[in-house]
Each structure stands twice: as C-alpha cells, then as structure tokens.
Design a protein around this motif. Structure first.
Motif, PDB file in Angstrom:
ATOM      1  N   TYR A   2       0.845  -1.190   0.000  1.00  0.00           N
ATOM      2  CA  TYR A   2       0.000   0.000   0.000  1.00  0.00           C
ATOM      3  C   TYR A   2       0.884   1.245   0.000  1.00  0.00           C
ATOM      4  CZ  TYR A   2      -3.856  -3.079   1.343  1.00  0.00           C
ATOM      5  OH  TYR A   2      -4.807  -4.068   1.371  1.00  0.00           O
ATOM      6  N   ALA A   3       0.445   2.263  -0.709  1.00  0.00           N
ATOM      7  CA  ALA A   3       1.134   3.554  -0.702  1.00  0.00           C
ATOM      8  C   ALA A   3       0.176   4.610  -0.174  1.00  0.00           C
ATOM      9  CB  ALA A   3       1.607   3.923  -2.100  1.00  0.00           C
ATOM     10  N   VAL A 110       6.097  -5.366  -9.880  1.00  0.00           N
ATOM     11  CA  VAL A 110       7.430  -5.916  -9.618  1.00  0.00           C
ATOM     12  C   VAL A 110       8.492  -4.821  -9.719  1.00  0.00           C
ATOM     13  CG1 VAL A 110       6.834  -8.225 -10.398  1.00  0.00           C
ATOM     14  CG2 VAL A 110       7.688  -6.568 -12.067  1.00  0.00           C
ATOM     15  N   GLU A 111       8.046  -3.600 -10.034  1.00  0.00           N
ATOM     16  CA  GLU A 111       8.998  -2.494 -10.130  1.00  0.00           C
ATOM     17  C   GLU A 111       9.541  -2.132  -8.750  1.00  0.00           C
ATOM     18  OE1 GLU A 111       8.098   0.916 -12.666  1.00  0.00           O
ATOM     19  OE2 GLU A 111       6.251  -0.122 -13.236  1.00  0.00           O
ATOM     20  N   ASN A 112      10.662  -1.421  -8.754  1.00  0.00           N
ATOM     21  CA  ASN A 112      11.245  -0.939  -7.507  1.00  0.00           C
ATOM     22  C   ASN A 112      10.275   0.044  -6.852  1.00  0.00           C
ATOM     23  OD1 ASN A 112      12.884   1.167  -5.897  1.00  0.00           O
ATOM     24  ND2 ASN A 112      14.311  -0.549  -6.119  1.00  0.00           N
ATOM     25  N   LEU A 113       9.860  -0.251  -5.611  1.00  0.00           N
ATOM     26  CA  LEU A 113       8.827   0.545  -4.948  1.00  0.00           C
ATOM     27  C   LEU A 113       9.287   1.977  -4.674  1.00  0.00           C
ATOM     28  CD1 LEU A 113       7.455  -2.153  -2.493  1.00  0.00           C
ATOM     29  CD2 LEU A 113       6.329  -1.265  -4.529  1.00  0.00           C
ATOM     30  N   LYS A 114      10.551   2.131  -4.335  1.00  0.00           N
ATOM     31  CA  LYS A 114      11.048   3.485  -4.065  1.00  0.00           C
ATOM     32  C   LYS A 114      11.044   4.315  -5.345  1.00  0.00           C
ATOM     33  CE  LYS A 114      14.098   5.744  -0.896  1.00  0.00           C
ATOM     34  NZ  LYS A 114      15.020   5.533   0.235  1.00  0.00           N
ATOM     35  N   ASP A 115      11.371   3.686  -6.465  1.00  0.00           N
ATOM     36  CA  ASP A 115      11.335   4.390  -7.747  1.00  0.00           C
ATOM     37  C   ASP A 115       9.910   4.824  -8.089  1.00  0.00           C
ATOM     38  OD1 ASP A 115      14.027   4.090  -8.023  1.00  0.00           O
ATOM     39  OD2 ASP A 115      13.922   2.387  -9.415  1.00  0.00           O
ATOM     40  N   ILE A 116       8.934   3.935  -7.810  1.00  0.00           N
ATOM     41  CA  ILE A 116       7.534   4.288  -8.065  1.00  0.00           C
ATOM     42  C   ILE A 116       7.122   5.480  -7.201  1.00  0.00           C
ATOM     43  CG2 ILE A 116       5.143   3.505  -7.818  1.00  0.00           C
ATOM     44  CD1 ILE A 116       6.046   0.746  -8.602  1.00  0.00           C
ATOM     45  N   GLY A 117       7.541   5.451  -5.937  1.00  0.00           N
ATOM     46  CA  GLY A 117       7.226   6.561  -5.040  1.00  0.00           C
ATOM     47  C   GLY A 117       7.777   7.879  -5.557  1.00  0.00           C
ATOM     48  N   HIS A 118       9.007   7.874  -6.041  1.00  0.00           N
ATOM     49  CA  HIS A 118       9.607   9.097  -6.581  1.00  0.00           C
ATOM     50  C   HIS A 118       8.924   9.520  -7.876  1.00  0.00           C
ATOM     51  CE1 HIS A 118      12.801   9.823  -3.729  1.00  0.00           C
ATOM     52  NE2 HIS A 118      13.188   8.555  -3.785  1.00  0.00           N
ATOM     53  N   LYS A 119       8.507   8.551  -8.699  1.00  0.00           N
ATOM     54  CA  LYS A 119       7.788   8.881  -9.937  1.00  0.00           C
ATOM     55  C   LYS A 119       6.469   9.584  -9.621  1.00  0.00           C
ATOM     56  CE  LYS A 119       9.547   5.210 -12.987  1.00  0.00           C
ATOM     57  NZ  LYS A 119       9.189   3.951 -13.712  1.00  0.00           N
ATOM     58  N   MET A 120       5.718   9.063  -8.633  1.00  0.00           N
ATOM     59  CA  MET A 120       4.455   9.690  -8.242  1.00  0.00           C
ATOM     60  C   MET A 120       4.708  11.101  -7.736  1.00  0.00           C
ATOM     61  SD  MET A 120       2.064   6.727  -6.495  1.00  0.00           S
ATOM     62  CE  MET A 120       3.264   6.114  -5.321  1.00  0.00           C
ATOM     63  N   ARG A 121       5.688  11.225  -6.872  1.00  0.00           N
ATOM     64  CA  ARG A 121       5.988  12.523  -6.274  1.00  0.00           C
ATOM     65  C   ARG A 121       6.427  13.539  -7.334  1.00  0.00           C
ATOM     66  NH1 ARG A 121      10.278  14.959  -3.173  1.00  0.00           N
ATOM     67  NH2 ARG A 121       9.357  16.126  -1.446  1.00  0.00           N
ATOM     68  N   ASN A 122       7.293  13.123  -8.244  1.00  0.00           N
ATOM     69  CA  ASN A 122       7.806  14.036  -9.272  1.00  0.00           C
ATOM     70  C   ASN A 122       6.728  14.424 -10.272  1.00  0.00           C
ATOM     71  OD1 ASN A 122      10.349  13.949  -8.102  1.00  0.00           O
ATOM     72  ND2 ASN A 122      11.075  12.288  -9.407  1.00  0.00           N
ATOM     73  N   ARG A 123       5.863  13.456 -10.625  1.00  0.00           N
ATOM     74  CA  ARG A 123       4.815  13.770 -11.598  1.00  0.00           C
ATOM     75  C   ARG A 123       3.807  14.746 -11.022  1.00  0.00           C
ATOM     76  NH1 ARG A 123       2.265   8.831 -14.851  1.00  0.00           N
ATOM     77  NH2 ARG A 123       4.513   8.610 -15.237  1.00  0.00           N
ATOM     78  N   ILE A 124       3.416  14.555  -9.774  1.00  0.00           N
ATOM     79  CA  ILE A 124       2.478  15.480  -9.127  1.00  0.00           C
ATOM     80  C   ILE A 124       3.093  16.871  -9.033  1.00  0.00           C
ATOM     81  CG2 ILE A 124       1.307  16.029  -6.960  1.00  0.00           C
ATOM     82  CD1 ILE A 124       0.965  12.991  -6.566  1.00  0.00           C
ATOM     83  N   LEU A 125       4.379  16.931  -8.680  1.00  0.00           N
ATOM     84  CA  LEU A 125       5.061  18.226  -8.569  1.00  0.00           C
ATOM     85  C   LEU A 125       5.144  18.913  -9.927  1.00  0.00           C
ATOM     86  CD1 LEU A 125       6.581  20.214  -6.726  1.00  0.00           C
ATOM     87  CD2 LEU A 125       8.687  18.986  -7.287  1.00  0.00           C
ATOM     88  N   GLY A 135       4.550   7.218   1.532  1.00  0.00           N
ATOM     89  CA  GLY A 135       4.916   6.110   2.410  1.00  0.00           C
ATOM     90  C   GLY A 135       4.394   4.812   1.824  1.00  0.00           C
ATOM     91  N   ILE A 136       5.253   3.800   1.720  1.00  0.00           N
ATOM     92  CA  ILE A 136       4.874   2.518   1.121  1.00  0.00           C
ATOM     93  C   ILE A 136       5.184   1.399   2.110  1.00  0.00           C
ATOM     94  CG2 ILE A 136       5.244   0.938  -0.819  1.00  0.00           C
ATOM     95  CD1 ILE A 136       6.109   3.343  -2.488  1.00  0.00           C
ATOM     96  N   ALA A 137       4.200   0.503   2.313  1.00  0.00           N
ATOM     97  CA  ALA A 137       4.359  -0.571   3.295  1.00  0.00           C
ATOM     98  C   ALA A 137       3.350  -1.677   2.997  1.00  0.00           C
ATOM     99  CB  ALA A 137       4.162  -0.017   4.704  1.00  0.00           C
ATOM    100  N   PRO A 138       3.452  -2.812   3.693  1.00  0.00           N
ATOM    101  CA  PRO A 138       2.522  -3.930   3.446  1.00  0.00           C
ATOM    102  C   PRO A 138       1.091  -3.675   3.914  1.00  0.00           C
ATOM    103  CG  PRO A 138       4.541  -4.694   4.503  1.00  0.00           C
ATOM    104  CD  PRO A 138       4.542  -3.217   4.594  1.00  0.00           C
TER     105      PRO A 138
END
Length: 416
Positions: A2-3, A110-125, A135-138
């Motif tokens: 979950y993110a 299966v993508e790197n979760l931290k990379d996905i988090g940065h992609k979301m953050r950068n796209r919104i910005l 924040g990403i966790a189970p």
C-alpha cells in the motif's frame, strides 16, 4: 503493498502554486469567515503558529513575522485535489481518496517501490506544482507511519519511505509515539500510556486477546496492521455516511428570521450534496451555537435531531423541517454565531423502504432535477428556494481570498 500519498501543507501549497513569490514566505490559510488557522507552511510552523489559532488573537504575530494570510478558497483546493487524484490513478486502478489531500493506493507491481514513489511525487510536482510525501508498506497503518517518517525527514528520505523488511518495520514503530498512530485518538492514547504503552512498537507487542478484551475489534485490526498483517482494506466507495453543512456567521445574529434563512441555506446545500451522490436522508441534526470567544455572553450550544416521515433529498422538505427545528433551539435575547445542518441515516435514493401513509410529493423530484441542471449550466445558486437570501450567495467573511485560478475563466492566471 500500500502507498499513502499526502500533499504537504495542502491549502498553503495550493496558494503558492499560483503565487510563487510566497514560496519562502510564512503562509497561513484561515477557516470559514477567516476564523482560525487550518493550514500552515513549514515557515509558519517554525514561528510556532499553532493549528487552530484564532486569527483575531494572532494578528500581531502575523504582522510581526510578515506572514501572508489567505482566506480558504475551497473551489481552488477541490480542483487541485481532483487533479492529484487523477494523476495517482495512472499508477493504480485501486485508489482510496482518504481526504482532500491524501489517498491510499494498492500497488501490485514488480517495479522498484522506491522508484515508483519518486515517480508519483515528481509527476504530481511537475503537473500541479504541489509537494508531496509517499509512504509505502505492506499495510495501510504502516504506510501511514512511513509517510510520517518521509515528511519528518524530508531531506534525508527525498520524501519517499518504503517499509519492506521486518527490521525497518520495528525501527519505524519504535520511532512512532503512540499518540501519533493513525486511529489512536487522545482518549485512547491516554489509556494506553496508563498501561505503559508509549510507542507503536509497544502496542504491537500486546496479545490479541488482551487488546480485544480491553478495547474493541477496531483496535485489534489496527494492531494486526502494525504487525504487517493487512486487515484494513481499501475503501473505494465515494458515498458518505452523513453529510453536513456547518458555518460560522459573518456577524453575531439575534433575529430568528435571519437564523432561519441561514439554516435554510445550509439545508439546501446538504440536499444538493445528497442528490449528487444519489442518496436520501432519514434524519436531520440541527445545530445552533453562540460565540465561544465572547466572554460577556452566556455560552450556548444546543442541537436537536429530527426523524423525517420518509427518506428525502428534496431541498424543500429538508429546509422546511430544519427551519421548524431551529425554532425549538432559539432563545430570545442571545447572540448566535454558528449553525449547521447534518443529514444522516442515508439510503440510496433508488432503493429504500417506502411508506404506506406518507410520501414525498412526486413533483419534488422533477423540480430538484431541473434546479440542479440549471445551476450546473448557469452557475452555482442561480436558482434558490424562496426562504434563502436572494441577494447573497454565501454570507462569509473572506478578506484575504485569492482568485479561483482553475475554476473561473475570468480569474485564469495571466502570464506576462
């Protein structure tokens, strides 16, 4: 996994998007009628302007520290929120809009979760200009914890924290105070501290049977979530269980007819929201309150619950019952500063229990449909019910209101 994506200082950040000259200036946004502080930039927080600070008590501090003050601009904030949520749906079809400035996503990738988090953050910005943390966790509860860590240590984490191992989970829970855990309110945290439970990690070590016996199944689900066992699933339904319109008046009122007009306007607003989500209500709660900051006045706060004879979303019916109810709350000689209408006991309009001996006038449905269509086409509140103030759309003090840059053609940002 979950993110949780949360916009930083959302209302203040929305104002800065279209007025970038204030990006390094302390900014606060005030509530309805410019009452109290409901959003603060990081610079305003560092000056120790508290959340909920009454504006009239902090005028000197605002001036002393050159704090830019804005009135709440909800059409702008709502539009910016919908843009953010639209971007998030590009990353996952399963999105729970938790509030106007945050949402949960279910990530099955299966993508790197931290990379996905940065992609979301950068796209919104890039697309909206709004800063966020991810924040990403189970589980949802752990995603909340991860998001708080990302926000607290923004420069070290880059705004993204992933809890994907047992060691990271334990470290995060030990850092999180029990009163900062999602779903743990003031009373519960006080009870837990009396049991020598001071962190989220302490809470996660309790036995399931003890938690369920001492508290409830809700706290048990929270504990399991903190252990990394997902029990709190996404709630993707958009329909609310109750709908409220509560406002402070721009001045204190003593006249019953003036208060009834305000109640009628609030009731009409609730009815419009009911029709928008295709719901009807069975009960109304009417609120009436004096000015709590007026020391010379006797404190007054009261409410009354009205059970309607049949489920309805008609502005005429709801306003009629709300106006009658406020007559029972009104006391002559007192000054009133705030009122509200809450519609509850909601049921689907097309699927509810009918009554034999009483029912809505069938003409109401066609009338309300026509009103909604015309108001949508020609502008909000072009058509009103007769007991509303026909001259003013909304009686609210907004001395520091910015433009509605994204929702009004005549207020679109001009680039020179």
């Amino acid at each position: 996994m979950y993110a949780l994506v949360d916009c930083n200082n959302f209302y203040a950040s929305c104002e800065r998007v279209f007025q970038p000259q204030y990006r390094n200036t302390p900014v606060v946004v005030l509530s309805n009628n410019d009452g109290c502080v409901i959003s603060r930039s990081d610079e305003a927080k560092s000056i120790n302007i508290p959340m909920g600070a009454p504006a009239f008590k902090y005028r000197q501090q605002f001036k002393q520290h050159n704090i830019k003050v804005f009135s709440s601009n909800y059409p702008l904030y709502g539009d910016m929120s919908s843009r953010v949520m639209g971007i998030l749906r590009q990353f996952s079809p399963e999105v729970e809009v938790y509030s106007i400035d945050e949402a949960f996503l279910y990530l099955n990738t299966v993508e790197n979760l931290k990379d996905i988090g940065h992609k979301m953050r950068n796209r919104i910005l890039q697309w909206t200009g709004l800063p966020t943390c991810v924040g990403i966790a189970p589980t949802k509860a752990l995603a909340k914890v991860a998001n708080k860590i990302a926000r607290q240590f923004l420069s070290e984490t880059g705004g993204v924290v992933v809890i994907d191992s047992e060691s990271k989970r334990i470290k995060a829970l030990k850092w999180t105070a029990i009163n900062k855990v999602w779903g743990v309110g003031h009373r519960l945290s006080k009870r837990l501290k009396q049991q020598n439970i001071h962190t989220a990690y302490d809470f996660s070590l309790l036995s399931d049977a003890w938690v369920k016996k001492q508290y409830s199944v809700t706290e048990l689900y929270l504990k399991k979530d903190l252990e990394g066992i997902a029990t709190l699933n996404l709630e993707c339904t958009s329909n609310k269980k109750s709908i409220a319109t509560t406002r402070s008046f721009e001045n204190s009122y003593t006249d019953l007819n003036t208060i009834k007009e305000r109640i009628a306007t609030f009731a009409n607003s609730c009815a419009e929201k009911l029709r928008k989500q295709q719901s009807s209500c069975n009960m109304l709660i009417i609120l009436l309150q004096g000015n709590r900051f007026e020391k010379k006045e006797v404190p007054y706060k009261n409410s009354i619950t009205i059970v309607l004879p049949f489920p309805t979303n008609s502005s005429l019916t709801i306003a009629k019952h709300a106006s009658k109810a406020v007559e029972q709350l009104y006391k002559k000689g007192l000054k009133y500063k705030r009122a509200g209408v809450i519609a509850t006991g909601l049921v689907p309009t097309q699927n509810h229990q009918l009554t034999i001996f009483s029912s809505e006038n069938p003409k109401h449905h066609s009338l309300m449909t026509a009103m909604d269509k015309l108001n949508t086409k020609y502008g909000e509140n072009k058509l009103k019910i007769a007991n509303q103030d026909l001259q003013r759309t909304w009686k609210m003090r907004q001395e520091h209101l910015s433009k509605q840059y994204t929702t009004k053609f005549n207020e679109i940002l001009i680039v020179k």
